[in-house]
Design an enzyme around this catalytic site. Sequence first.
Site, PDB file in Angstrom:
ATOM      1  CB  CYS A  96      -5.098  -1.586  -1.830  1.00 10.73           C
ATOM      2  SG  CYS A  96      -6.438  -0.731  -0.911  1.00 10.73           S
ATOM      3  CB  CYS A 108      -8.458  -4.700  -3.843  1.00 12.06           C
ATOM      4  SG  CYS A 108      -7.466  -3.452  -3.595  1.00 12.06           S
ATOM      5  CD  GLU A 113      -1.557   4.543   4.550  1.00 11.87           C
ATOM      6  OE1 GLU A 113      -0.766   5.475   5.455  1.00 11.87           O
ATOM      7  OE2 GLU A 113      -2.159   3.443   5.047  1.00 11.87           O
ATOM      8  CG  ASN A 118      -0.470  -0.402   2.665  1.00 17.91           C
ATOM      9  OD1 ASN A 118       0.619  -1.075   2.635  1.00 17.91           O
ATOM     10  ND2 ASN A 118      -1.184   0.262   3.631  1.00 17.91           N
ATOM     11  CD  GLU A 153      -5.068  -5.970  -1.331  1.00 15.57           C
ATOM     12  OE1 GLU A 153      -4.483  -4.991  -1.580  1.00 15.57           O
ATOM     13  OE2 GLU A 153      -5.662  -6.679  -0.544  1.00 15.57           O
ATOM     14  CB  CYS A 182     -10.683  -2.833   0.206  1.00 11.63           C
ATOM     15  SG  CYS A 182     -10.056  -2.077  -1.296  1.00 11.63           S
TER      16      CYS A 182
HETATM   17  N1  THU Z   1      -5.226  -1.596   2.389  1.00  8.63           N
HETATM   18  C1  THU Z   1      -4.692  -2.428   1.389  1.00  8.63           C
HETATM   19  O1  THU Z   1      -3.563  -2.186   0.917  1.00  8.63           O
HETATM   20  N2  THU Z   1      -5.233  -3.723   1.052  1.00  8.63           N
HETATM   21  C2  THU Z   1      -6.613  -4.022   1.371  1.00  8.63           C
HETATM   22  O2  THU Z   1      -7.047  -4.665   0.972  1.00  8.63           O
HETATM   23  C3  THU Z   1      -7.154  -3.088   2.450  1.00  8.63           C
HETATM   24  C4  THU Z   1      -6.505  -1.785   2.746  1.00  8.63           C
HETATM   25  C5  THU Z   1      -4.467  -0.449   2.843  1.00  8.63           C
HETATM   26  C6  THU Z   1      -4.970   0.712   2.598  1.00  8.63           C
HETATM   27  C7  THU Z   1      -4.492   1.785   3.645  1.00  8.63           C
HETATM   28  O3  THU Z   1      -3.195   2.196   3.416  1.00  8.63           O
HETATM   29  C8  THU Z   1      -4.224   0.737   4.746  1.00  8.63           C
HETATM   30  O4  THU Z   1      -4.552  -0.336   4.495  1.00  8.63           O
HETATM   31  C9  THU Z   1      -5.460   1.055   5.636  1.00  8.63           C
HETATM   32  O5  THU Z   1      -6.715   0.993   5.088  1.00  8.63           O
END
Ligand code: THU
Length: 133
Positions: free
Chosen positions: A56, A90, A47, A45, A58, A87
């Site tokens: 994310c 994704c 941010e 991920n 994925e 999520c």
């Molecule tokens: N996140 C992912 O990388 N993948 C997911 O499937 C769910 C959430 C990340 C996004 C964000 O940087 C952190 O997790 C918290 O939501």
Amino acid sequence: MITQYRDALIESALAIRGRAYAPYSKFPVGAALLGTSGTIYCGVNVENTSSGLTVCAERNAIANAIIAGERTFAGLAIALEGGGTPCGACRQVLAEFCPDDLPILLVNANDPSQVEVTSLAALLPKPFRLSRE
Ligand code: THU
């Protein structure tokens, strides 16, 4: 195919998680996507201070694979604290490229011996598709 690569996928997801850029949530996620060629593509991920711009792990793994020229996939592992599922966004992006029965390994980064096995179809039974396709 997933059986042969199971350990490599889990280890890749756990290792790449260390490269996550997650200063806001402090919730690093690592993803490892197995191409049918046998190559593993990783994602973390990434941010942003404008939180809606976060991408994310994925989706970054998918992008890595597409950039490398691979478009067919046989498995995915994600590593995150406590385990957990991809999520909704994704799931839809995975559905663009992956078979319904794509095996997904949910790895608890706190205790990597805890791996839950599920599938894309179980997580997203009816992905959106353009009705004219
Ligand atoms: N996140 C992912 O990388 N993948 C997911 O499937 C769910 C959430 C990340 C996004 C964000 O940087 C952190 O997790 C918290 O939501």
